[in-house]
Design an enzyme around this catalytic site. Structure first.
Site, PDB file in Angstrom:
ATOM      1  N   LYS A 106      -6.971   0.951  -3.454  1.00 43.58           N
ATOM      2  CA  LYS A 106      -6.698   0.503  -2.208  1.00 43.58           C
ATOM      3  C   LYS A 106      -6.699   1.779  -0.971  1.00 43.58           C
ATOM      4  CE  LYS A 106      -5.557  -1.851   1.327  1.00 43.58           C
ATOM      5  NZ  LYS A 106      -4.120  -2.427   1.418  1.00 43.58           N
ATOM      6  N   THR A 123       0.840  -1.068  -0.147  1.00 44.82           N
ATOM      7  CA  THR A 123      -0.071  -0.147  -0.024  1.00 44.82           C
ATOM      8  C   THR A 123       0.818   1.434  -0.023  1.00 44.82           C
ATOM      9  OG1 THR A 123      -1.669  -1.223   1.273  1.00 44.82           O
ATOM     10  CG2 THR A 123      -2.094   1.284   1.243  1.00 44.82           C
ATOM     11  N   LYS A 143      -0.562   5.824   8.320  1.00 45.28           N
ATOM     12  CA  LYS A 143       0.307   6.123   7.164  1.00 45.28           C
ATOM     13  C   LYS A 143      -0.597   6.082   5.801  1.00 45.28           C
ATOM     14  CE  LYS A 143       2.019   2.713   4.771  1.00 45.28           C
ATOM     15  NZ  LYS A 143       1.454   1.675   3.754  1.00 45.28           N
TER      16      LYS A 143
END
Length: 277
Positions: free
Chosen positions: A151, A75, A220
């Site tokens: 995502k 990711t 994050k």
């Protein structure tokens, strides 16, 4: 390992042990996993780690050549994927982004949700592997960064759902209702979905110390989504609110808890003290 022969590398050597017991071969550098015509899969914590493993000393690109393919399941920022795709083409290889949704138990049983993007011919090469790893593979197009966009959107929706459920259960508890009973009623009657049922159980029971997806990693991902939204002039008001929730929890030492510790933040804000955490 579903019949695939593997060379494996991890920056933390001890994490390779389960794979070595299944017959994988450990190597000392990322470059040793790759050779012209081979396929390499990476799944790393952030952009910096992926760039280091790919472009750093003894990185993957040192061994790439014609026909090499890098399947990136991290990711990361869409721009990082686009940049790496260009660098791989210059080295004679291909880069495919294949991001995933699912906790470790889903990965272990081949039931991940997968979002894939990149060149069409390269996607055909990875199709069998992705079908082994996932219950569903969604093709997001040829833009190497598209799977990363999807995502980040998926994770933003997941975080928002958990925040909403956390606030709902806190609201119910403040009305002297049982959190577990309310969670079950809501899932049985309206939100009969794996996300609400799985995270609803964690939120109702207030168990956040068995991290399957650490809060600091979720944070994050959320920051990446916000950065991308800013570059696209696409306001994300809920994301800004979630940013403050997560930052507050990290500042009070809960970054290594499961990200469902969002529920703890909602409870504390309402003046509730939960003994479990």
């Amino acid at each position: 390992m579903a019949g695939f022969k593997l060379k494996v590398y991890n920056r933390t050597r001890e994490k390779l042990e389960p794979l070595l017991k299944l017959g994988a071969q450990a190597v000392n550098f990322p470059a040793e996993t790759a050779e012209p015509g081979s396929m390499v899969i990476t799944m790393l914590s952030d952009d910096a780690a992926l760039r280091d493993v790919t472009l750093g000393s003894h990185g993957l690109c040192d061994s790439f050549g014609s026909g090499s393919l890098h399947l990136s399941m991290s990711t990361i920022s869409p721009d990082t994927s686009r940049d790496l795709a260009q660098r791989h083409r210059q080295a004679g290889g291909d880069y495919i982004a294949a991001t995933v949704s699912g906790r470790p138990d889903a990965a272990a049983t081949g039931k991940l949700g997968i979002y894939v993007s990149g060149a069409s011919e390269a996607k055909k090469r990875v199709a069998d592997i992705l079908r082994t790893l996932g219950r569903n593979v969604a093709d997001c197009g040829e833009d190497p960064g598209a799977a990363n966009v999807v995502k980040l959107a998926a994770n933003f929706m997941l975080f928002s759902a958990v925040e909403a459920f956390a606030e709902a259960l806190t609201f119910a508890e403040k009305q002297n209702l049982d959190r577990n009973a309310v969670m079950k009623a809501l899932c049985d009657n309206l939100f009969d979905d794996v996300v609400y049922r799985n995270y609803g159980k964690l939120l109702a029971e207030q168990h956040y110390d068995d991290p399957q997806f650490k809060l600091k990693l979720a944070f994050k991902d959320l920051k990446l989504a916000i950065q991308c939204s800013e570059s696209a002039d696409a306001p994300m008001r809920l994301a800004e609110s979630l940013h403050n929730r997560m930052l507050s929890l990290i500042a009070t030492g809960r970054g290594d808890c499961d990200f469902s510790v969002i529920g703890r933040g909602a409870a504390e804000e309402a003046g509730l003290i939960h003994a479990n955490n």
